[in-house]
Write a protein that holds these residues in place. Structure first.
Motif, PDB file in Angstrom:
ATOM      1  N   VAL B 148      -4.988   0.149  -0.706  1.00  0.00           N
ATOM      2  CA  VAL B 148      -3.896   0.597   0.175  1.00  0.00           C
ATOM      3  C   VAL B 148      -3.332   1.921  -0.329  1.00  0.00           C
ATOM      4  O   VAL B 148      -3.075   2.847   0.447  1.00  0.00           O
ATOM      5  CB  VAL B 148      -2.788  -0.478   0.262  1.00  0.00           C
ATOM      6  CG1 VAL B 148      -1.579   0.061   1.002  1.00  0.00           C
ATOM      7  CG2 VAL B 148      -3.301  -1.711   0.952  1.00  0.00           C
ATOM      8  N   SER B 149      -3.153   2.036  -1.663  1.00  0.00           N
ATOM      9  CA  SER B 149      -2.659   3.279  -2.246  1.00  0.00           C
ATOM     10  C   SER B 149      -3.566   4.454  -1.911  1.00  0.00           C
ATOM     11  O   SER B 149      -3.102   5.523  -1.521  1.00  0.00           O
ATOM     12  CB  SER B 149      -2.566   3.147  -3.771  1.00  0.00           C
ATOM     13  OG  SER B 149      -1.267   2.805  -4.145  1.00  0.00           O
ATOM     14  N   VAL B 150      -4.875   4.231  -2.129  1.00  0.00           N
ATOM     15  CA  VAL B 150      -5.829   5.311  -1.874  1.00  0.00           C
ATOM     16  C   VAL B 150      -5.830   5.684  -0.393  1.00  0.00           C
ATOM     17  O   VAL B 150      -5.829   6.867  -0.033  1.00  0.00           O
ATOM     18  CB  VAL B 150      -7.243   4.904  -2.339  1.00  0.00           C
ATOM     19  CG1 VAL B 150      -8.280   5.914  -1.882  1.00  0.00           C
ATOM     20  CG2 VAL B 150      -7.280   4.769  -3.841  1.00  0.00           C
ATOM     21  N   GLU B 151      -5.762   4.658   0.455  1.00  0.00           N
ATOM     22  CA  GLU B 151      -5.754   4.900   1.899  1.00  0.00           C
ATOM     23  C   GLU B 151      -4.530   5.740   2.288  1.00  0.00           C
ATOM     24  O   GLU B 151      -4.653   6.761   2.979  1.00  0.00           O
ATOM     25  CB  GLU B 151      -5.713   3.542   2.606  1.00  0.00           C
ATOM     26  CG  GLU B 151      -5.918   3.589   4.100  1.00  0.00           C
ATOM     27  CD  GLU B 151      -5.668   2.214   4.716  1.00  0.00           C
ATOM     28  OE1 GLU B 151      -5.325   2.163   5.903  1.00  0.00           O
ATOM     29  OE2 GLU B 151      -5.783   1.194   3.987  1.00  0.00           O
ATOM     30  N   LEU B 152      -3.367   5.309   1.797  1.00  0.00           N
ATOM     31  CA  LEU B 152      -2.127   6.031   2.110  1.00  0.00           C
ATOM     32  C   LEU B 152      -2.187   7.474   1.631  1.00  0.00           C
ATOM     33  O   LEU B 152      -1.880   8.410   2.379  1.00  0.00           O
ATOM     34  CB  LEU B 152      -0.938   5.311   1.454  1.00  0.00           C
ATOM     35  CG  LEU B 152       0.393   6.062   1.445  1.00  0.00           C
ATOM     36  CD1 LEU B 152       0.907   6.235   2.857  1.00  0.00           C
ATOM     37  CD2 LEU B 152       1.416   5.339   0.585  1.00  0.00           C
ATOM     38  N   SER B 153      -2.643   7.690   0.374  1.00  0.00           N
ATOM     39  CA  SER B 153      -2.645   9.049  -0.156  1.00  0.00           C
ATOM     40  C   SER B 153      -3.679   9.907   0.550  1.00  0.00           C
ATOM     41  O   SER B 153      -3.424  11.083   0.816  1.00  0.00           O
ATOM     42  CB  SER B 153      -2.916   9.052  -1.656  1.00  0.00           C
ATOM     43  OG  SER B 153      -2.630   7.836  -2.223  1.00  0.00           O
ATOM     44  N   THR B 154      -4.873   9.331   0.821  1.00  0.00           N
ATOM     45  CA  THR B 154      -5.902  10.117   1.498  1.00  0.00           C
ATOM     46  C   THR B 154      -5.431  10.546   2.878  1.00  0.00           C
ATOM     47  O   THR B 154      -5.543  11.719   3.253  1.00  0.00           O
ATOM     48  CB  THR B 154      -7.196   9.299   1.653  1.00  0.00           C
ATOM     49  OG1 THR B 154      -7.473   8.660   0.425  1.00  0.00           O
ATOM     50  CG2 THR B 154      -8.348  10.189   2.036  1.00  0.00           C
ATOM     51  N   LEU B 155      -4.869   9.568   3.609  1.00  0.00           N
ATOM     52  CA  LEU B 155      -4.436   9.855   4.976  1.00  0.00           C
ATOM     53  C   LEU B 155      -3.333  10.914   4.982  1.00  0.00           C
ATOM     54  O   LEU B 155      -3.417  11.928   5.692  1.00  0.00           O
ATOM     55  CB  LEU B 155      -3.945   8.553   5.615  1.00  0.00           C
ATOM     56  CG  LEU B 155      -3.888   8.506   7.127  1.00  0.00           C
ATOM     57  CD1 LEU B 155      -5.263   8.789   7.695  1.00  0.00           C
ATOM     58  CD2 LEU B 155      -3.403   7.127   7.589  1.00  0.00           C
ATOM     59  N   PHE B 298      -2.948  14.829  -2.821  1.00  0.00           N
ATOM     60  CA  PHE B 298      -3.409  13.454  -3.044  1.00  0.00           C
ATOM     61  C   PHE B 298      -2.728  12.874  -4.280  1.00  0.00           C
ATOM     62  O   PHE B 298      -2.180  11.767  -4.246  1.00  0.00           O
ATOM     63  CB  PHE B 298      -4.930  13.415  -3.205  1.00  0.00           C
ATOM     64  CG  PHE B 298      -5.464  12.046  -3.482  1.00  0.00           C
ATOM     65  CD1 PHE B 298      -5.776  11.199  -2.429  1.00  0.00           C
ATOM     66  CD2 PHE B 298      -5.629  11.596  -4.781  1.00  0.00           C
ATOM     67  CE1 PHE B 298      -6.252   9.925  -2.685  1.00  0.00           C
ATOM     68  CE2 PHE B 298      -6.102  10.321  -5.041  1.00  0.00           C
ATOM     69  CZ  PHE B 298      -6.418   9.484  -3.983  1.00  0.00           C
ATOM     70  N   ALA B 299      -2.753  13.623  -5.385  1.00  0.00           N
ATOM     71  CA  ALA B 299      -2.163  13.130  -6.622  1.00  0.00           C
ATOM     72  C   ALA B 299      -0.671  12.878  -6.434  1.00  0.00           C
ATOM     73  O   ALA B 299      -0.119  11.882  -6.917  1.00  0.00           O
ATOM     74  CB  ALA B 299      -2.385  14.129  -7.752  1.00  0.00           C
ATOM     75  N   ASP B 300      -0.020  13.777  -5.704  1.00  0.00           N
ATOM     76  CA  ASP B 300       1.412  13.647  -5.473  1.00  0.00           C
ATOM     77  C   ASP B 300       1.729  12.391  -4.671  1.00  0.00           C
ATOM     78  O   ASP B 300       2.620  11.610  -5.023  1.00  0.00           O
ATOM     79  CB  ASP B 300       1.892  14.896  -4.733  1.00  0.00           C
ATOM     80  CG  ASP B 300       3.379  15.095  -4.901  1.00  0.00           C
ATOM     81  OD1 ASP B 300       3.910  14.627  -5.917  1.00  0.00           O
ATOM     82  OD2 ASP B 300       3.998  15.704  -4.025  1.00  0.00           O
ATOM     83  N   ALA B 301       0.958  12.187  -3.589  1.00  0.00           N
ATOM     84  CA  ALA B 301       1.199  11.016  -2.743  1.00  0.00           C
ATOM     85  C   ALA B 301       0.857   9.734  -3.495  1.00  0.00           C
ATOM     86  O   ALA B 301       1.525   8.715  -3.351  1.00  0.00           O
ATOM     87  CB  ALA B 301       0.377  11.116  -1.464  1.00  0.00           C
ATOM     88  N   PHE B 302      -0.174   9.789  -4.329  1.00  0.00           N
ATOM     89  CA  PHE B 302      -0.639   8.615  -5.054  1.00  0.00           C
ATOM     90  C   PHE B 302       0.414   8.124  -6.046  1.00  0.00           C
ATOM     91  O   PHE B 302       0.590   6.929  -6.237  1.00  0.00           O
ATOM     92  CB  PHE B 302      -1.939   8.960  -5.787  1.00  0.00           C
ATOM     93  CG  PHE B 302      -2.634   7.777  -6.381  1.00  0.00           C
ATOM     94  CD1 PHE B 302      -3.273   6.863  -5.567  1.00  0.00           C
ATOM     95  CD2 PHE B 302      -2.660   7.586  -7.750  1.00  0.00           C
ATOM     96  CE1 PHE B 302      -3.917   5.767  -6.108  1.00  0.00           C
ATOM     97  CE2 PHE B 302      -3.298   6.487  -8.298  1.00  0.00           C
ATOM     98  CZ  PHE B 302      -3.927   5.580  -7.478  1.00  0.00           C
ATOM     99  N   ALA B 303       1.109   9.076  -6.684  1.00  0.00           N
ATOM    100  CA  ALA B 303       2.075   8.703  -7.713  1.00  0.00           C
ATOM    101  C   ALA B 303       3.458   8.421  -7.145  1.00  0.00           C
ATOM    102  O   ALA B 303       4.338   7.965  -7.863  1.00  0.00           O
ATOM    103  CB  ALA B 303       2.162   9.798  -8.767  1.00  0.00           C
TER     104      ALA B 303
END
Lengths: 266, 369
Positions: B148-155, B298-303
């Protein structure tokens, strides 16, 4: 396209301003603001944030300025090492660092670990990648070794050289780094909330659960505060750049004073 | 600069074979002259000096002299030269000394906790080495939260990157000087927003009882009746744009401005169409900046933690929020090292992104230099 982007960025500001003036039965009222600003906890959480912020700023400036001056004057070979070292905290997300702090740093004296002192100490680490770059570029932009040599040869001791020659010349960089660190501390939520310290953002979040209008009113004030402070830093930075470098330096100085540091607050 | 000049003087002094007293004189002369901006005179001073002393002694003098700079030492150079020898000097004069406070600070308040997480991730509850935590962290519900994290950050990074590029092209091609000037400052300010205030601003705007939600509902289109919810992944994607888009603008603006008009003109004069220019020149030149911007986003959204926590109240399973639960103790007791394993997972993720970013930057440097 620009129009659509503008709408997206302005709409939440207007909507939350409207929301914050919501009174009973759809009337307009200032009650959100008055009750928030009249609350005792608002002032106590804000003053905790300010204290932690001032502590972190002082520590950050001393540590970064000292290291940067030393490296420039005395250990130029260490520059790449120090630059890399100060950049490393970016790789570790705040939430992971908290995990380590709450697990590994237990052995420190309890007046550090169980008081907001630990917050100030860790915020120095969080702000370091940005603060070091701002201060270091300030140190490198003035003709430092000439100033030191001139001051020393005129008979000033090191204390005097630092306080009457270097600090006034580095005022811009120090202000920039200081504001940046202070802003980061005022907005930081993750570490404060997970270590259970009631700083301003943590209190704001708990208010939001119960009193939506108050929380939104404070959010509006806090967003406006960000804009005002960053605007002030940008203006100070660009005015100084104009003094010093003429028009050409403008963009460069602006780039330095407006490094996006929000990542640690999200 | 001054160091450079005094070194020059010293070298000449060496070649002339100077005695140490005179060397000291030159040094202070140099500094004073420089302070007044009268550099021209130094050379003549050096030229007049006599050749007298032994080279060996001078060598040691110069060495001590350079070491003295920056140590807070008030002795004159002559005094320093009479020090017995090297023994005991490195303690105060070795270049590494000034870096020690920073190293110690970072060691205690950053590297120790960070390594703590790393080590604990490989430890079982009884304290032995174990891969069990990592196995649990990459299966079941935790695998779900990772995806879910990866999906959210990628999107959110993908949307922000594309929209950012389009906005930047619109800004650069806009005839108004004001728009170009203001957009950088505005983006820099907006890229710094986020966290709790932004979350509440969006709840007031697009939440259940948000102002815009009500307006749309009055107009006959309730977004919550059509599958939208602020408290879902789509909602978070919408909110994240508020700081990701300005960051992309900050990254891309210099790159797009750097596309010189000569390039499109020469492409046109060689018979290329506008489309061919973008296909073979423009986009390949922008690709590295675009890609590195995408990675930063991506890194920003992921963290991101605070925004998601305030909006979803912890309902959406994201890796940072799971880790937060471990810190605040909302978990089953016998999984105490699982949080560390999740932390390790996150750091590995960020490092991978950082390495790719470094590679891309390297490529970009090749193009733009």
């Amino acid at each position: 396209m620009l129009g659509a982007a503008t709408v997206y960025f302005v709409a939440p500001l207007i909507a939350s301003a409207r929301f914050s003036f919501e009174g009973d039965h759809g009337s307009l009222s200032l009650s959100g603001y008055t009750s928030a600003l009249g609350s005792h906890e608002f002032w106590s959480s804000l003053s905790l944030s300010v204290e932690v912020g001032l502590g972190a700023v002082a520590l950050e400036l001393v540590l970064m300025l000292g290291t940067s001056l030393w490296v420039y004057l005395h250990a130029p070979k260490w520059r790449l090492f120090v630059e890399t070292l100060t950049l490393v905290p970016i790789v570790v997300p705040v939430v992971v660092l908290v995990l380590g702090v709450s697990g590994t740093l237990r052995f420190l004296p309890s007046f550090i670990v169980f008081t907001p002192v630990i917050l100030a100490l860790e915020y120095v680490v969080l702000a370091m990648p940005y603060a070091y770059r701002i201060i270091d570029s300030g140190v490198r932009s003035i003709n430092l070794s000439t100033m030191v040599d001139a001051g020393r040869s005129l008979g000033a001791n090191w204390f005097r050289v630092i306080f009457t020659v270097l600090l006034p010349n580095l005022k811009g960089a120090l202000l920039g780094a200081g504001f940046m660190t202070f802003g980061l501390v005022l907005g930081e939520y993750v570490m404060a909330s997970l270590l259970s310290f009631n700083t301003f953002p943590v209190w704001l979040e708990t208010v939001g659960v119960v009193h939506a209008t108050e929380a939104v009113a404070l959010s509006v004030l806090s967003l406006l505060g960000t804009v005002v402070v960053l605007g002030a830093v940008a203006i100070v930075g660009s005015a100084r750049a104009k003094d010093r470098l003429g028009e050409r330096g403008h963009d460069k100085a602006q780039g330095v004073s407006t490094v996006p540091v929000g990542a640690d607050q999200r | 600069m001054a160091i450079g000049v005094s070194c020059l003087v010293r070298q000449e002094a060496l070649s002339h074979g100077l005695s140490r007293g005179e060397l000291g004189e030159i040094d202070s002369t140099t500094a004073k002259l420089e302070a007044r901006g009268e550099l021209g005179e130094i050379d003549s001073t050096t030229a007049k000096l006599e050749a007298r002393g032994e080279l060996g002694e001078i060598d040691s003098t110069t060495h001590i002299d350079t070491d003295n700079e920056g140590t807070g030492e008030t002795q004159s150079i002559q005094d320093a030269a009479t020090l017995p020898g090297r023994s005991g000097r490195c303690l105060w004069k070795c270049p590494a000394v000034g870096v020690v406070p920073l190293l110690a600070y970072m060691g205690l308040f950053f590297f120790l906790p960070a390594t703590g997480v790393l080590v604990e991730a490989f430890r079982s509850n009884s304290g032995h080495f174990s891969l069990l935590n990592l196995a649990i962290a990459t299966h079941g519900t935790y695998l779900k939260s990772l995806s879910v994290s990866v999906e959210l950050s990628t999107l959110s990074a993908g949307i922000a990157a594309v929209a950012g590029l389009v906005v930047v092209v619109a800004i650069v091609s806009s005839p108004s000087y004001m728009i170009r000037r203001v957009s950088t400052s505005v983006s820099a300010v907006l890229a710094n927003t986020g966290g709790i205030p932004l979350a509440f601003a969006f709840i007031a705007t697009l939440g259940n009882f948000g102002v815009i939600t009500k307006l749309l509902a009055q107009a006959g289109f309730n977004p919550y009746a059509h599958g939208f919810s602020l408290y879902s992944i789509i909602g978070l994607v919408v909110v994240y744009q508020y700081f990701l888009l300005p960051m992309m603008i900050l990254v891309m603006l210099p790159a797009v401005q750097g596309l010189r008009r000569e390039w499109s003109e020469s492409a046109a004069s060689l018979g290329g169409t506008r489309r061919q220019f973008w296909r073979y020149v423009g986009l390949p030149l922008l690709a590295p900046s675009f890609f590195s911007g995408l990675l930063v986003l991506f890194a920003d959204a992921f963290a991101a933690y605070a925004t998601a926590a305030a909006i979803s109240g912890g309902v959406i399973p994201l890796v940072p929020i799971e880790i937060g639960n471990f810190v605040s103790g909302n978990v089953i007791a016998n999984q105490s090292h699982l949080g560390d394993a999740l932390g390790l997972e996150m750091v590995v993720m960020v490092i991978v992104v950082a390495v790719v970013y470094g590679t891309v930057q390297h490529r970009r440097a090749r193009w733009t230099s």
